[in-house]
Design an enzyme around this catalytic site. Structure first.
Site, PDB file in Angstrom:
ATOM      1  CG  ASP A  67       6.574   4.916  44.629  1.00 60.88           C
ATOM      2  OD1 ASP A  67       5.628   5.326  44.482  1.00 60.88           O
ATOM      3  OD2 ASP A  67       7.181   4.693  45.642  1.00 60.88           O
ATOM      4  CG  ASN A 136       9.600   1.758  56.716  1.00 57.47           C
ATOM      5  OD1 ASN A 136       9.636   2.563  55.878  1.00 57.47           O
ATOM      6  ND2 ASN A 136       9.139   0.083  56.384  1.00 57.47           N
ATOM      7  CG  HIS A 138       8.746   2.746  52.718  1.00 60.44           C
ATOM      8  ND1 HIS A 138       8.333   2.741  53.507  1.00 60.44           N
ATOM      9  CD2 HIS A 138       8.766   4.551  52.842  1.00 60.44           C
ATOM     10  CE1 HIS A 138       7.144   3.481  53.218  1.00 60.44           C
ATOM     11  NE2 HIS A 138       6.764   4.394  52.699  1.00 60.44           N
ATOM     12  CD  GLU A 143       8.505  -0.728  52.933  1.00 58.35           C
ATOM     13  OE1 GLU A 143       9.247  -0.305  53.758  1.00 58.35           O
ATOM     14  OE2 GLU A 143       7.064  -0.867  52.803  1.00 58.35           O
TER      15      GLU A 143
HETATM   16  C1  F6R Z   1       5.147   7.219  47.799  1.00 60.55           C
HETATM   17  C2  F6R Z   1       6.268   6.886  48.247  1.00 60.55           C
HETATM   18  C3  F6R Z   1       6.339   6.771  49.517  1.00 60.55           C
HETATM   19  C4  F6R Z   1       5.802   7.935  50.190  1.00 60.55           C
HETATM   20  C5  F6R Z   1       5.576   7.453  51.790  1.00 60.55           C
HETATM   21  C6  F6R Z   1       5.215   8.694  52.746  1.00 60.55           C
HETATM   22  O1  F6R Z   1       5.204   7.462  45.824  1.00 60.55           O
HETATM   23  O2  F6R Z   1       7.050   5.930  47.305  1.00 60.55           O
HETATM   24  O3  F6R Z   1       7.468   6.479  50.153  1.00 60.55           O
HETATM   25  O4  F6R Z   1       5.942   9.232  50.283  1.00 60.55           O
HETATM   26  O5  F6R Z   1       5.260   5.756  52.162  1.00 60.55           O
HETATM   27  O6  F6R Z   1       3.401   7.742  52.456  1.00 60.55           O
HETATM   28  P1  F6R Z   1       2.673   9.628  53.382  1.00 60.55           P
HETATM   29  O7  F6R Z   1       2.815  10.216  52.914  1.00 60.55           O
HETATM   30  O8  F6R Z   1       1.415   8.983  52.847  1.00 60.55           O
HETATM   31  O9  F6R Z   1       2.568   9.376  54.321  1.00 60.55           O
END
Ligand code: F6R
Length: 248
Positions: A67, A136, A138, A143
């Site tokens: 992303d 959550n 995702h 989401e």
């Molecule tokens: C990042 C991504 C997200 C993160 C998730 C956890 O490229 O796609 O799904 O893996 O938001 O983020 P952290 O590791 O900062 O807790």
């Protein structure tokens, strides 16, 4: 599903880096899907170290990131382009042309999603996809409520995601409201998935992923129960709900 339980963040990072470099050394493995965020930072550090110690070359590897934020340029300090240069690309011998992230500044965002999806298809298959998990549930920035049939798309970030990611920005108002993300179907098409999780904030989402009785779009990560080759590397805090149920 293969679950590797480790003590803490440091051990998760080491075990994951060792596993990735071993898998990347196998013949025919040349496309790696990458995640950003706090979770894989330590793993990238270990991967850079291992690659240097073992003279491992990334020159024939292609990377595709999950992303990028909409509205941030490649050079913006909080863009995922910058994150990847800082944590990995600037420290290994991967050619720039082999690294792929969505363009968050594209004028035609839908066209950019189509281009990105086609680029992945043209690479044939992501051999190994690295994932983190949102509190959550995702995956990527898909989401809760996202269709399991989704391809690369523009999404609105949940308020809880913007709050969680505010730690990387000056303040929450600066966190973009939208992102381009690989879709859930795109992620599920990868041959193998390695998901990392650390810390108690991930415990509920991880519980749903591992023990959840329902595969539901309300918790996107539950779709991974259907993936034929998933490894979860998680620390004690992230696994505490899973462990408390299994031991009761
Ligand atoms: C990042 C991504 C997200 C993160 C998730 C956890 O490229 O796609 O799904 O893996 O938001 O983020 P952290 O590791 O900062 O807790």
């Amino acid at each position: 599903m293969n679950i590797i339980s480790v003590k803490n963040y440091q051990e998760m990072s080491k075990v994951a880096a060792e596993m990735l470099i071993e898998k990347l050394s196998a013949t025919g493995v040349n496309v790696m899907g990458l995640a950003t965020g706090g979770t894989p930072e330590g793993m990238y550090k270990q991967l850079v170290k291992l690659a240097s110690e073992r003279n491992f070359s990334f020159k024939d590897i292609h990377t595709v990131n999950l992303d990028e934020y909409v509205g941030l340029s490649d050079e913006h300090p909080n863009s995922y382009h910058t994150y990847m240069r800082n944590h990995l690309f600037d420290h290994i011998d991967i050619p720039d042309a082999n690294t792929h992230l969505p363009n968050g500044l594209a004028e035609n965002l839908d066209g950019e999603c189509e281009r990105y999806e086609k680029m992945i298809t043209d690479l044939e298959q992501v051999n190994i996809q690295l994932l983190g998990i949102g509190a959550n549930g995702h995956i990527g920035f898909n989401e809760p409520g996202t269709s399991f049939n989704s391809k690369t798309q523009v999404v609105q970030l949940a308020e809880s995601t913007r709050e969680a990611n505010a730690r990387f920005f000056e303040n929450e108002a600066e966190v973009p409201t939208h992102a381009i993300t690989m879709g859930i179907q795109t992620i599920m098409e990868s041959k193998e998935i390695v998901l990392l999780a650390s810390g108690s904030s991930k415990a509920e989402a991880l519980y749903e992923l591992i023990c959840g009785k329902q595969v539901t779009e309300k918790v996107p990560a539950t779709v991974l129960q259907r993936h034929p080759n998933l490894t979860v590397i998680a620390d004690e805090e992230a696994l505490h709900l899973v462990n408390s149920v299994q031991h009761s």
